[in-house]
Motif scaffolding. Structure first.
Motif, PDB file in Angstrom:
ATOM      1  N   THR A  18       0.817  -1.218   0.000  1.00  0.00           N
ATOM      2  CA  THR A  18       0.000   0.000   0.000  1.00  0.00           C
ATOM      3  C   THR A  18       0.846   1.261   0.000  1.00  0.00           C
ATOM      4  O   THR A  18       0.385   2.308  -0.460  1.00  0.00           O
ATOM      5  CB  THR A  18      -0.956   0.033   1.208  1.00  0.00           C
ATOM      6  OG1 THR A  18      -0.187  -0.057   2.410  1.00  0.00           O
ATOM      7  CG2 THR A  18      -1.957  -1.089   1.146  1.00  0.00           C
ATOM      8  N   VAL A  19       2.074   1.180   0.487  1.00  0.00           N
ATOM      9  CA  VAL A  19       2.930   2.369   0.592  1.00  0.00           C
ATOM     10  C   VAL A  19       3.752   2.585  -0.675  1.00  0.00           C
ATOM     11  O   VAL A  19       3.867   3.708  -1.162  1.00  0.00           O
ATOM     12  CB  VAL A  19       3.856   2.269   1.824  1.00  0.00           C
ATOM     13  CG1 VAL A  19       4.846   3.416   1.867  1.00  0.00           C
ATOM     14  CG2 VAL A  19       3.024   2.237   3.101  1.00  0.00           C
ATOM     15  N   LEU A  20       4.323   1.539  -1.227  1.00  0.00           N
ATOM     16  CA  LEU A  20       5.190   1.652  -2.410  1.00  0.00           C
ATOM     17  C   LEU A  20       4.433   1.262  -3.674  1.00  0.00           C
ATOM     18  O   LEU A  20       4.619   0.186  -4.225  1.00  0.00           O
ATOM     19  CB  LEU A  20       6.431   0.766  -2.249  1.00  0.00           C
ATOM     20  CG  LEU A  20       7.393   1.164  -1.158  1.00  0.00           C
ATOM     21  CD1 LEU A  20       8.558   0.188  -1.100  1.00  0.00           C
ATOM     22  CD2 LEU A  20       7.898   2.579  -1.348  1.00  0.00           C
ATOM     23  N   ARG A  21       3.598   2.150  -4.135  1.00  0.00           N
ATOM     24  CA  ARG A  21       2.812   1.862  -5.324  1.00  0.00           C
ATOM     25  C   ARG A  21       3.473   2.370  -6.593  1.00  0.00           C
ATOM     26  O   ARG A  21       3.095   2.012  -7.675  1.00  0.00           O
ATOM     27  CB  ARG A  21       1.420   2.448  -5.186  1.00  0.00           C
ATOM     28  CG  ARG A  21       0.606   1.690  -4.150  1.00  0.00           C
ATOM     29  CD  ARG A  21      -0.724   2.299  -3.992  1.00  0.00           C
ATOM     30  NE  ARG A  21      -0.583   3.365  -2.998  1.00  0.00           N
ATOM     31  CZ  ARG A  21      -1.543   4.104  -2.551  1.00  0.00           C
ATOM     32  NH1 ARG A  21      -2.751   3.953  -3.024  1.00  0.00           N
ATOM     33  NH2 ARG A  21      -1.343   5.021  -1.646  1.00  0.00           N
ATOM     34  N   GLY A  22       4.472   3.232  -6.461  1.00  0.00           N
ATOM     35  CA  GLY A  22       5.153   3.788  -7.628  1.00  0.00           C
ATOM     36  C   GLY A  22       6.231   2.860  -8.143  1.00  0.00           C
ATOM     37  O   GLY A  22       6.333   1.698  -7.753  1.00  0.00           O
ATOM     38  N   LEU A  23       7.053   3.381  -9.013  1.00  0.00           N
ATOM     39  CA  LEU A  23       8.091   2.576  -9.649  1.00  0.00           C
ATOM     40  C   LEU A  23       9.436   2.698  -8.945  1.00  0.00           C
ATOM     41  O   LEU A  23      10.475   2.508  -9.562  1.00  0.00           O
ATOM     42  CB  LEU A  23       8.232   2.992 -11.117  1.00  0.00           C
ATOM     43  CG  LEU A  23       6.991   2.740 -11.970  1.00  0.00           C
ATOM     44  CD1 LEU A  23       7.205   3.260 -13.383  1.00  0.00           C
ATOM     45  CD2 LEU A  23       6.656   1.262 -11.983  1.00  0.00           C
ATOM     46  N   VAL A  24       9.433   3.031  -7.674  1.00  0.00           N
ATOM     47  CA  VAL A  24      10.682   3.182  -6.940  1.00  0.00           C
ATOM     48  C   VAL A  24      11.372   1.834  -6.764  1.00  0.00           C
ATOM     49  O   VAL A  24      10.734   0.825  -6.504  1.00  0.00           O
ATOM     50  CB  VAL A  24      10.449   3.854  -5.572  1.00  0.00           C
ATOM     51  CG1 VAL A  24       9.643   2.970  -4.655  1.00  0.00           C
ATOM     52  CG2 VAL A  24      11.760   4.222  -4.926  1.00  0.00           C
TER      53      VAL A  24
END
Length: 126
Positions: A18-24
Motif C-alpha cells: 500500500t505504501v510503495l505503489r510507484g516505480l521506486v
C-alpha cells in the motif's frame, strides 16, 4: 535500538504493497546512531515490496539519523525531510529513495486529510 524501531522495520514488508505503489526501486542504508554506536539497516525497495536486514551493504543512498530522532519519526512527532533540512540527520545518494521511504512514517498526531477539511467547510456553508 528500541523495540519500536525493531517493530517498525519488521512491519515494512507487510505495509509495502500500500505504501510503495510507484516505480521506486533501490537500496537505502539507514544508520542509526546512539552515543558512539551505529546500528545499520539495509532496506531494499521495489514496487510493492520491501526487504530489510540488519547489515551494511552496497546502497544507492545512505541516511544517518540519531536513534532518538528515528523514534520520533516512527511516531509522527518529527518529519524526515524537515530533519534533513535542519541538519538533524544527513542523507546522500538517490533522494527518490528517501522520498519513498518517508511514506512509511505516520502523519503527525492530529493531522487531517485536506479533502476532508474542505468537505466539512463546504458543508458548513450550505
Amino acid at each position: 535500538m528500541t523495540e519500536a524501531t525493531q517493530r517498525f522495520f519488521e512491519s515494512l514488508p507487510e505495509r509495502a504493497p500500500t505504501v510503495l505503489r510507484g516505480l521506486v526501486a533501490g537500496t537505502l542504508q539507514i544508520d542509526l546512531g546512539t552515543g558512539h554506536q551505529t546500528e545499520h539497516w539495509l532496506v531494499r525497495m521495489r514496487p510493492g515490496a520491501v526487504e530489510s536486514s540488519r547489515e551494511r551493504g552496497p546502497a544507492y543512498a545512505v541516511w544517518y539519523s540519531s536513534s532518538t530522532l528515528f523514534d520520533r519519526l516512527i511516531t509522527g512527532e518529527a518529519q524526515a525531510l524537515a530533519a534533513v533540512l535542519r541538519n538533524e540527520s544527513t542523507f546522500s545518494g538517490d533522494v527518490v529513495l528517501l522520498l519513498a521511504f518517508r511514506r512509511f512514517f505516520p502523519d503527525p498526531p492530529g493531522t487531517r486529510d485536506p479533502c476532508e477539511v474542505a468537505r466539512e467547510a463546504v458543508g458548513r456553508r450550505s
